[in-house]
Design an enzyme around this catalytic site. Structure first.
Site, short mmCIF file in Angstrom:
data_model
loop_
_atom_site.label_atom_id
_atom_site.label_comp_id
_atom_site.label_asym_id
_atom_site.label_seq_id
_atom_site.Cartn_x
_atom_site.Cartn_y
_atom_site.Cartn_z
CG HIS A 21 35.33 45.49 41.40
ND1 HIS A 21 35.34 44.20 41.18
CD2 HIS A 21 33.91 46.60 40.85
CE1 HIS A 21 34.50 43.65 41.13
NE2 HIS A 21 33.54 44.50 40.40
CG ASN A 73 26.79 45.37 38.15
OD1 ASN A 73 28.29 45.60 38.19
ND2 ASN A 73 25.61 46.32 38.60
CG ASP A 98 38.19 42.56 41.02
OD1 ASP A 98 37.77 42.30 41.90
OD2 ASP A 98 37.80 43.75 39.74
CG ASN A 119 28.30 41.73 39.43
OD1 ASN A 119 27.99 40.85 39.35
ND2 ASN A 119 28.13 42.39 40.30
#
Length: 193
Positions: A21, A73, A98, A119
């Site tokens: 991520h 987030n 990603d 997110n």
């Protein structure tokens, strides 16, 4: 000439550094290394920022490299603060992230689109009210078997993939430079696999 904002998506701190991520952070770091730029944390930005120049003056393109100090987030808060500070519209921004739906070793460059469940993109779109910005999407592939995609993304690349990841980070940095230098169409022709 207006700068380009280049946002590498990731989560802050050493715990997340090697995660799939965080590949966007790796690309931002590579661009900083190439240009000799250093990240700092300006007050009120909620991000690490490095100002860089691509190419020799006087025609050098200006880049503002950004790594959010918020978790994925809540990336949109940091990104909107940076855009507001530089007084730029989202279409002067390149987000590097990603992508589960692209195989490892491949990348895609595009303008606009949805968030595809990512997110970080979701947060940016919510904060800006638009998805009209450039994306450099780095393939990490789908998790094996029934592994939860979130757990897969929040795990390190395998040690055996270290060399391949370095190549992809390098290619993604090249794609960012290409977008700034020659535009979307030529970059897509050269990099979309």
């Amino acid at each position: 000439m207006e700068p380009w904002i280049v946002v590498g998506l990731g989560n802050p701190g050493p715990t997340y550094a090697g995660h799939r991520h965080n590949v966007g952070f790796l690309v931002a770091d590579e661009l900083a290394k190439r240009t000799g730029a250093r990240f700092g944390a300006p007050k009120g930005m909620r991000a690490e920022v490095a100002e860089a120049r691509l190419g020799p003056p006087p025609g050098a393109a200006r880049l503002v490299l950004v790594k959010s100090r918020t978790y994925m987030n809540d990336t949109g808060a940091a990104v909107s603060a940076v855009l507001a500070f530089y007084k730029l519209a989202p279409d002067r921004m390149i987000v590097v992230h990603d992508e589960l739906d692209i195989d490892p070793g491949q990348l895609r460059v595009k303008f606009g689109g949805g968030d595809n469940g990512h997110n970080g993109l979701k947060s940016i779109r919510r904060s800006l009210g638009t998805g009209d910005f450039y994306r450099v999407r780095i393939g990490v592939g789908r998790p094996p078997g029934r592994q939860d995609p979130a757990n897969f993304l929040l795990s390190n690349f395998p040690a055996s993939a270290k060399a391949d990841v370095a190549i992809e980070v390098d290619r993604a940095a090249d794609a960012v430079e290409s977008l700034v230098s020659v535009g979307l169409e030529r970059t897509q022709s050269a990099f979309n696999s």
